[in-house]
Every structure is written in structure tokens, then in C-alpha cells.
Design a protein around this motif. Structure first.
Motif, short mmCIF file in Angstrom:
data_model
loop_
_atom_site.label_atom_id
_atom_site.label_comp_id
_atom_site.label_asym_id
_atom_site.label_seq_id
_atom_site.Cartn_x
_atom_site.Cartn_y
_atom_site.Cartn_z
N PHE A 1 38.90 32.10 40.53
CA PHE A 1 39.96 33.07 40.76
C PHE A 1 40.09 34.03 39.58
CE2 PHE A 1 43.61 35.09 42.27
CZ PHE A 1 44.53 35.18 41.24
N HIS B 1 51.06 39.92 54.91
CA HIS B 1 50.78 40.87 53.84
C HIS B 1 49.64 41.83 54.16
CE1 HIS B 1 53.30 38.15 51.49
NE2 HIS B 1 53.44 39.16 50.66
N LEU C 1 40.94 30.25 47.86
CA LEU C 1 40.41 29.32 46.86
C LEU C 1 41.22 28.03 46.79
CD1 LEU C 1 39.62 31.91 44.06
CD2 LEU C 1 37.95 30.42 45.14
N GLN C 2 42.49 28.11 47.12
CA GLN C 2 43.33 26.92 47.07
C GLN C 2 43.36 26.16 48.38
OE1 GLN C 2 47.24 27.47 44.94
NE2 GLN C 2 46.47 29.56 44.70
N SER D 1 43.32 34.09 46.21
CA SER D 1 43.93 32.89 45.65
C SER D 1 44.23 31.87 46.75
CB SER D 1 45.21 33.24 44.89
OG SER D 1 46.25 33.62 45.77
N GLU D 2 44.68 32.33 47.90
CA GLU D 2 44.98 31.40 48.99
C GLU D 2 43.70 30.77 49.53
OE1 GLU D 2 47.98 30.30 49.95
OE2 GLU D 2 48.75 31.52 48.30
N ARG E 1 43.99 40.00 45.65
CA ARG E 1 44.14 38.83 44.76
C ARG E 1 44.93 37.73 45.46
NH1 ARG E 1 45.00 43.05 41.21
NH2 ARG E 1 47.25 42.75 41.06
N LEU E 2 45.92 38.12 46.24
CA LEU E 2 46.70 37.13 46.97
C LEU E 2 45.82 36.36 47.95
CD1 LEU E 2 49.46 35.92 47.95
CD2 LEU E 2 49.52 37.78 49.60
N LYS F 1 46.62 44.00 44.61
CA LYS F 1 47.28 42.71 44.58
C LYS F 1 47.10 41.93 45.88
CE LYS F 1 51.73 44.93 45.59
NZ LYS F 1 53.08 45.21 45.06
N MET F 2 46.95 42.65 46.99
CA MET F 2 46.75 41.92 48.24
C MET F 2 45.41 41.19 48.23
SD MET F 2 49.35 41.95 49.96
CE MET F 2 50.60 42.34 48.74
#
Lengths: 91, 237
Positions: B159, B219, B179-180, B176-177, B172-173, B169-170
């Protein structure tokens, strides 16, 4: 409520991290909130939240995260506009 | 322009040589670093067009050694290769097969005949951003990235790497989701000019969490989910 502690959370909460705890969490600065925060809030049920943008509020409501919305008057931004007024007008 | 072409595959070398010649370039084509060094002495090329992996070494090392403006081609290039090429001043970096048109465009930039501000090249590859340097030579930045993770710690490393290149930012959001969402997996991101798509190859169930999908849907303007076995494609307009 005057003695309530308030903590401000940062702008991008995308990755699990230590979050400051307080009686009231000010999320007015939060632009992005990952789903890991939902889990954090579920572990701290009935957490008082203030300053949520419409997007953040919608996100938490949609995810059924049990928070207490606490949009008490905050120190207004310059020009006399409060955070919630600004969110209502511009977001 | 006098071009030194270095390509070890004979058929590709012949095709590129002919194609570039038809566009007015004077081309000397060789198949190895050793031949390139020898040819350079008498030919005096103005630019180098080279394969990255050659029988006797790296085209990148050759470019650095010869000190010529250069374009690299490769079928095996990684993001790190592209970054290193860019830092060494590569005019362009193509994944094979590279079209003659693309090569000629890059050579035109090299010659300074192209002017103007940043341009998105080859949107089908979704990752091209040309930023003119002070002397008019354009350098192409590769904006594609593949990351793999096998635990939470490596997912966080992935990440952090992606966050450096994801433009808003979208992106990145969503990254991140993704990857998690699973303990191990692979994510490939290609960034288009106006939209982007992400692919997730997961060793285990992928994106089973409804909340993650809801968050991403909320988003993004439009979210389309398709699945083919373990592949998930997510995109927005």
C-alpha cells in the motif's frame, strides 16, 4: 459535556493504526475512512462522533456502525461558519 | 536520424529496421552489446533503440555506457526497470511488441519536434504520462504497478508503494480496501487517462466483505463487478 474530552482524527484513515480515544471524536478532518475504522468503532460502541461530513455519515450509517452523533456547536471556522454549516453547504 | 538498433531476435530486428527506415531514419541494426560497441565507432549514431535483455548484457547498461539518448524495449520489463530507465534519461520505455508508430513518435520527441505540455500517450496502455523536460525531451513515466502480498505486513508495504503513484484519494481508498480484503493476493493497477481498473488475484476468497464493496460503490461514480473464478475487475467511469 463541557468536561468531555475531544480528539480530532486525521484526514486519511486508510490503514489500521492507533487512534486516539476520547469522549467525543471529531471527524471533521477525515476525508477518507477505511472499513477498518468501522471495526474499531464496533469495538468502542456508542462512541460519540462530531463533525462528520455527509459522506462519512452516510458511510457509517450504511455500515450500521453504532455511534452516537454529537454535533454540538464547535469552535467556528474563520468567518463565523461552523463545521457542520460548512459541510451542509459545500459537501 | 541515425539510429543504432540493438535487438537479438532476428525477425524483430529486421522488421524494426525496415519500419524505421521507411520513416526516414538511417538504421544500423545489431544483435548484441559487443556488436553495438563496434558499430558505434564508425556509424556515429544519434540515438539508441535497444532491447532490455540481450545475450551479453543489459540494454540499460549499454545506454548508460554509450551516453546516447535512448529508447528501451522489453517483453519482461518491470516497473523498477522503467524507473531506472527514466532516471538514466530514457526517452521512452516500451513493452513489446512496440509499434513502429510509437517508436517514431518517441523519436520525434527526442528530436525536439514535439512541443506542448504534458500529453497522455497510448491510453490503451493506460499508464503514460509525458512530461517535457527543460530541453524539450519528453520522458515517459510508467504508471502501472503490480504488487503481491502474503501477510498484513507485506500488504502494508504494498500500500505504501502504491500510495506514492496513485493520483487521487479514491484510488488510494480502493487500493487499501483491496489489500486488506484478503490475507494474500496480487493486485495490478493500470492508470488510464480518465478512468482506472484494478484486478485482484486472490489465493483465498476475494472481497467477501459487503461493507468493502459498499464503501467502494459509495465513493465511485459507478462500480461494475464481474468475476471469473478468482479474478475480480472493478472499475468506474
Amino acid at each position: 459535556m463541557d468536561d468531555a474530552t475531544i480528539e480530532v482524527w486525521g484526514s486519511e484513515l486508510l490503514w489500521p493504526q492507533d487512534l486516539p480515544v476520547a469522549d467525543v471524536i471529531d471527524v471533521s478532518q477525515v476525508e477518507l475512512m477505511g472499513t477498518w475504522v468501522h471495526e474499531w468503532l464496533r469495538q468502542h460502541p456508542e462512541q460519540a462522533i462530531t463533525g462528520a461530513s455527509p459522506a462519512i455519515r452516510k458511510q457509517l450509517v450504511r455500515a450500521n456502525v453504532p455511534v452516537v452523533w454529537c454535533d454540538h456547536p464547535r469552535k467556528p471556522l474563520s468567518g463565523g461558519v461552523s463545521n457542520s454549516e460548512r459541510a451542509m453547504l459545500f459537501e | 536520424m541515425r539510429l543504432l538498433l540493438v535487438e537479438d531476435e532476428h525477425s524483430i530486428r529486421v522488421a524494426l529496421s525496415r519500419g524505421l527506415s521507411r520513416h526516414g531514419h538511417q538504421v544500423e541494426a545489431v544483435g548484441s552489446l559487443a556488436e553495438a560497441r563496434e558499430k558505434r565507432i564508425h556509424f556515429h549514431p544519434e540515438a539508441l533503440v535497444s532491447d532490455l535483455k540481450l545475450p551479453d548484457g543489459s540494454g540499460l547498461d549499454l545506454a548508460e555506457e554509450l551516453g546516447l539518448p535512448f529508447i528501451l524495449m522489453t517483453g519482461y520489463g518491470t516497473f523498477d526497470d522503467a524507473v531506472r530507465a527514466m532516471r538514466l534519461g530514457a526517452v521512452d520505455f516500451f513493452t513489446k511488441p512496440a509499434s513502429i508508430q510509437s517508436l517514431c513518435q518517441a523519436l520525434e520527441h527526442l528530436a525536439g519536434r514535439h512541443s506542448g505540455g504534458p500529453t497522455v500517450l497510448d491510453p490503451s496502455q493506460g499508464m503514460c504520462l509525458v512530461q517535457p523536460l527543460a530541453d524539450g525531451i519528453a520522458v515517459r513515466q510508467v504508471l502501472t504497478r503490480a504488487v503481491s502480498w502474503h501477510d498484513a505486513e507485506s500488504a502494508r508495504v504494498c500500500f505504501d508503494q502504491l500510495a506514492e503513484i496513485l493520483p487521487d484519494k479514491m484510488h488510494r481508498l480502493v487500493a487499501s480496501e483491496l489489500l486488506q480484503s484478503t490475507s494474500e493476493g496480487r493486485l495490478v493497477i493500470n492508470l488510464h487517462a480518465d478512468s482506472w481498473t484494478a484486478w485482484l488475484c486472490a489465493a483465498v476468497d476475494w472481497l467477501p466483505q459487503v461493507e468493502r464493496r459498499q464503501l467502494i460503490e459509495d465513493h465511485t461514480r459507478r462500480c461494475v463487478w464481474r468475476s471469473e473464478g478468482a479474478l475480480v475487475e472493478c472499475g468506474h467511469g
